[in-house]
Structures are given as structure tokens and as C-alpha cells.
Design a protein around this motif. Structure first.
Motif, PDB file in Angstrom:
ATOM      1  N   THR A  34      24.854  46.804  18.522  1.00  0.00           N
ATOM      2  CA  THR A  34      25.172  46.150  17.259  1.00  0.00           C
ATOM      3  C   THR A  34      24.018  45.250  16.847  1.00  0.00           C
ATOM      4  OG1 THR A  34      27.474  46.071  18.031  1.00  0.00           O
ATOM      5  CG2 THR A  34      26.952  44.838  16.038  1.00  0.00           C
ATOM      6  N   TRP A  35      23.758  45.200  15.545  1.00  0.00           N
ATOM      7  CA  TRP A  35      22.714  44.333  15.008  1.00  0.00           C
ATOM      8  C   TRP A  35      23.334  43.289  14.092  1.00  0.00           C
ATOM      9  CZ3 TRP A  35      17.320  44.440  15.737  1.00  0.00           C
ATOM     10  CH2 TRP A  35      16.860  45.464  16.584  1.00  0.00           C
ATOM     11  N   TYR A  36      22.779  42.078  14.218  1.00  0.00           N
ATOM     12  CA  TYR A  36      23.237  40.960  13.401  1.00  0.00           C
ATOM     13  C   TYR A  36      22.043  40.342  12.671  1.00  0.00           C
ATOM     14  CZ  TYR A  36      27.636  41.165  15.935  1.00  0.00           C
ATOM     15  OH  TYR A  36      28.848  41.572  16.451  1.00  0.00           O
ATOM     16  N   GLN A  37      22.355  39.723  11.536  1.00  0.00           N
ATOM     17  CA  GLN A  37      21.346  39.044  10.730  1.00  0.00           C
ATOM     18  C   GLN A  37      21.745  37.576  10.642  1.00  0.00           C
ATOM     19  OE1 GLN A  37      21.812  39.487   6.433  1.00  0.00           O
ATOM     20  NE2 GLN A  37      19.652  40.041   6.278  1.00  0.00           N
ATOM     21  N   GLN A  38      20.776  36.690  10.761  1.00  0.00           N
ATOM     22  CA  GLN A  38      21.081  35.269  10.656  1.00  0.00           C
ATOM     23  C   GLN A  38      20.081  34.563   9.743  1.00  0.00           C
ATOM     24  OE1 GLN A  38      20.751  32.813  14.201  1.00  0.00           O
ATOM     25  NE2 GLN A  38      22.338  31.426  13.463  1.00  0.00           N
ATOM     26  N   PHE A  39      20.640  33.869   8.739  1.00  0.00           N
ATOM     27  CA  PHE A  39      19.848  33.009   7.870  1.00  0.00           C
ATOM     28  C   PHE A  39      19.892  31.586   8.413  1.00  0.00           C
ATOM     29  CE2 PHE A  39      19.053  36.268   4.959  1.00  0.00           C
ATOM     30  CZ  PHE A  39      20.233  36.933   4.653  1.00  0.00           C
TER      31      PHE A  39
END
Lengths: 111, 113
Positions: A34-39
Motif C-alpha cells: 500500500t502507498w500513502y501520501q502525506q502533506f
């Protein structure tokens, strides 16, 4: 335990395709990627998940080779708003529910 | 819309104080997690829980404890806060183990003076 390794950072320009590869040599048969994006100042959010071959959704594609020891997140035609940290996570069933993130890849999209 | 709510976005505490960080999810998820995030160190798992009253240590449990008395609520407790616990704390939840995605809260930035 499945451990992930990603590049620390990469730069790109608007309109280009960005590919981030994650290495997970110890991945087990039943583990998903799984891939996640974080700002900045926000919690990570889900981008995409896969088990094998290729998965595509409205924001990204995920390529997983047959041996599953790595995976590549592909972001097509990035914009400035894609500047973020991207994390690869292997759902390590041998570790129960212990979900350990790697260091993430900081992507900077330039004008 | 799914939601993970952390009680405080910003807290300032003094060394030695007891600190409670609360997390509530409205998705009936079994699994809940507490992470801390520091510059250059990514997300590090402190504790997680796979059911009510169940807890497991993560990678950095020292100096922390947790409580899960109800399914929707997972609390992180700093018994005696120290300056090296100044950090961003992130709570997450998901359905039982498998392929479910993690849903994160917005984070709680704790400063210990």
C-alpha cells in the motif's frame, strides 16, 4: 518481518511522470503493498494498494513485478500540489497487525 | 465520510506532567494505531490495538502507555512527559487485519517544555 526501502527524496517538474520504487525483499506470499501520501501538518492518506502486476486508479498506478520484491508507484503528469512525502507499506501478516512504515520519499515538484 | 478525530491539534505541557492524547474513530474499526513523527525519522509505531482492551507494543513504546476501553476510542498516555517526547503524534485506524487501508487523524503536535 517485511522491511521497506525507498529513496529519501526526488525532484521533478510539473507535467512529468514520477516513479518511486520501494524495495521489500522479505515480502511474504499473502502480504499486500500500500502507498500513502502525506502533506505537511496532515496525516497520511491512502493512494493505492496492490498485490501483483498492475493496479491503476484515478491518481496513480502501481507496478509489482512477478517476484514482488519491489513495487513502483507511478504518478502521471505531476503538478505542484503533488509535492509530498510518499510512503510504501507492506501489510506484514506475520507481524500480526503491526504496521511499520519506512522512511518515505520526499517528492518535490518544481514549476 | 470516514473520520478519525484527535482531541487536540496542539498541546504544550511541562516536563513531568501526565499527558493524554485521545483518538476517536467512527468507522467501527477493530485496529487502531499510535505513531509519532519526527523530522527525518518518518512514522514510528508506538502502540497498536486490535480489539477492545487489547494492546501491543510497537517499535518505540518506552515512556508511553495506551488504553482502549471502547472500540471507537484509543488513548495514548505519557505518564511523565519529557522534552524528547516533543513530536507530532498521529492516530490511525482500519478494519481488521488484511487489506484495509489506514485512516489517519490530523495529528496532535505536542511540545514538552
Amino acid at each position: 518481518l517485511a522491511k521497506t526501502t525507498q529513496p529519501i527524496s526526488m525532484d521533478s517538474y510539473e507535467g512529468q511522470e514520477v516513479n518511486i520504487t520501494c524495495s521489500h525483499n522479505n515480502i511474504a506470499t499473502n502480504d499486500y503493498i500500500t502507498w500513502y501520501q502525506q502533506f505537511p501538518s496532515q496525516g497520511p492518506r491512502f493512494i493505492i494498494q496492490g498485490y501483483k502486476t498492475k493496479v491503476t486508479n484515478e491518481v496513480a498506478s502501481l507496478f509489482i513485478p512477478a517476484d514482488r520484491k519491489s513495487s513502483t508507484l507511478s504518478l502521471p503528469r505531476v503538478s505542484l500540489s503533488d509535492t509530498a512525502v510518499y510512503y510504501c507499506l507492506v501489510d506484514d501478516k506475520a507481524a500480526g497487525n503491526k504496521l511499520t512504515f519506512g522512511g518515505g520519499t520526499r517528492v518535490l515538484v518544481k514549476p | 465520510d470516514v473520520k478519525v478525530t484527535q482531541s487536540s491539534r496542539y498541546l504544550v505541557k511541562r516536563t513531568g506532567e501526565k499527558v493524554f492524547l485521545e483518538c476517536v474513530q467512527d468507522m467501527d474499526h477493530e485496529n487502531m494505531f499510535w505513531y509519532r513523527q519526527d523530522p527525518g525519522l518518518g512514522l514510528r509505531l508506538i502502540y497498536f490495538s486490535y480489539d477492545v482492551k487489547m494492546k501491543e507494543k510497537g517499535d518505540i513504546p518506552e515512556g508511553y502507555s495506551v488504553s482502549r476501553e471502547k472500540k471507537e476510542r484509543f488513548s495514548l498516555i505519557l505518564e511523565s512527559a519529557s522534552t524528547n517526547q516533543t513530536s507530532m503524534y498521529l492516530c490511525a485506524s482500519r478494519v481488521t487485519s488484511g487489506t484495509g487501508e489506514l485512516f489517519f487523524g490530523e495529528g496532535s503536535r505536542l511540545t514538552v517544555l
